[in-house]
Design a protein around this motif. Structure first.
Motif, short mmCIF file in Angstrom:
data_model
loop_
_atom_site.label_atom_id
_atom_site.label_comp_id
_atom_site.label_asym_id
_atom_site.label_seq_id
_atom_site.Cartn_x
_atom_site.Cartn_y
_atom_site.Cartn_z
N ASP A 89 0.81 -1.22 0.00
CA ASP A 89 0.00 0.00 0.00
C ASP A 89 0.84 1.27 0.00
O ASP A 89 0.40 2.31 -0.48
CB ASP A 89 -0.93 0.02 1.22
CG ASP A 89 -1.97 -1.07 1.19
OD1 ASP A 89 -2.36 -1.50 0.09
OD2 ASP A 89 -2.41 -1.50 2.28
N ARG A 92 1.50 3.49 -3.12
CA ARG A 92 0.46 4.40 -3.62
C ARG A 92 0.37 5.71 -2.85
O ARG A 92 -0.52 6.51 -3.09
CB ARG A 92 -0.88 3.68 -3.59
CG ARG A 92 -0.96 2.52 -4.57
CD ARG A 92 -2.32 1.86 -4.62
NE ARG A 92 -2.57 0.94 -3.52
CZ ARG A 92 -2.08 -0.29 -3.44
NH1 ARG A 92 -1.29 -0.74 -4.38
NH2 ARG A 92 -2.36 -1.06 -2.40
N THR A 93 1.29 5.92 -1.91
CA THR A 93 1.28 7.16 -1.14
C THR A 93 2.39 8.09 -1.65
O THR A 93 3.24 7.67 -2.44
CB THR A 93 1.49 6.88 0.35
OG1 THR A 93 2.79 6.34 0.54
CG2 THR A 93 0.43 5.94 0.89
N THR A 94 2.35 9.30 -1.17
CA THR A 94 3.34 10.28 -1.64
C THR A 94 4.17 10.91 -0.53
O THR A 94 5.00 11.75 -0.80
CB THR A 94 2.64 11.41 -2.43
OG1 THR A 94 1.67 12.04 -1.57
CG2 THR A 94 1.96 10.87 -3.68
N ALA A 98 1.33 9.69 5.14
CA ALA A 98 0.39 8.80 4.44
C ALA A 98 0.84 7.35 4.54
O ALA A 98 0.02 6.44 4.65
CB ALA A 98 0.25 9.21 2.98
N ASN A 99 2.15 7.12 4.51
CA ASN A 99 2.67 5.76 4.69
C ASN A 99 2.25 5.20 6.05
O ASN A 99 1.80 4.06 6.15
CB ASN A 99 4.20 5.73 4.59
CG ASN A 99 4.69 5.89 3.18
OD1 ASN A 99 3.96 5.73 2.22
ND2 ASN A 99 5.97 6.20 3.05
N VAL A 102 -1.52 4.23 6.03
CA VAL A 102 -1.91 2.99 5.36
C VAL A 102 -1.47 1.76 6.14
O VAL A 102 -2.13 0.72 6.08
CB VAL A 102 -1.46 2.92 3.88
CG1 VAL A 102 -2.08 4.03 3.06
CG2 VAL A 102 0.05 2.89 3.74
#
Length: 136
Positions: A89, A92-94, A98-99, A102
């Protein structure tokens, strides 16, 4: 030189080349952040130009399938070794926040692991990674 500790990165075999490199880089950074004592001194070339230091011991890279990664995670935690991890997952983060989101959204047993990194006593790392081969 023989080190008392061993640094190992385990990367899922079925990833694209760019993903493997990305995972290895992020996981190595996790080891460096958690164990600043493993960072060596600055480098300097013959012209006097200085360069950033590197991790001062070898990092062994292993390959694994998804079940073997999960087994290695459980073995590490059972031995009180806190690993760095990377999940599918996270591709798909930036950004870092966000990491973390997820990863937090998924129970440990359901993590879609693509990589782990650990640093511990050599014998402990060997037990955690028993049966895994170097990445090819």
């Amino acid at each position: 030189m023989q080190f008392d500790t061993k640094i190992a990165v385990v990367i899922r075999n079925d990833l694209e080349a760019w993903q493997k490199l990305n995972v290895a880089s992020f996981l190595s950074g996790g080891i460096a952040a958690a164990f600043p004592e493993c960072i060596g001194e600055n480098y300097e070339d013959g012209s006097g130009t200085t360069y950033l230091p590197l991790i001062g011991q070898p990092i062994l890279i292993y390959g694994a399938d998804r079940p073997a990664l999960s087994r290695a995670l459980e073995r590490a935690l059972a031995r009180n070794v806190r690993p760095a991890l990377y999940t599918e997952d996270m591709f798909r983060t930036t950004h870092d926040a966000a990491n973390r989101e997820v990863v937090k959204a998924v129970a440990r047993a359901d993590l879609n692991l693509v990589g782990l990194a650990i640093r511990a006593e050599r014998k402990v790392v060997d037990k955690i990674l028993d049966g895994l081969k170097f990445h090819s």
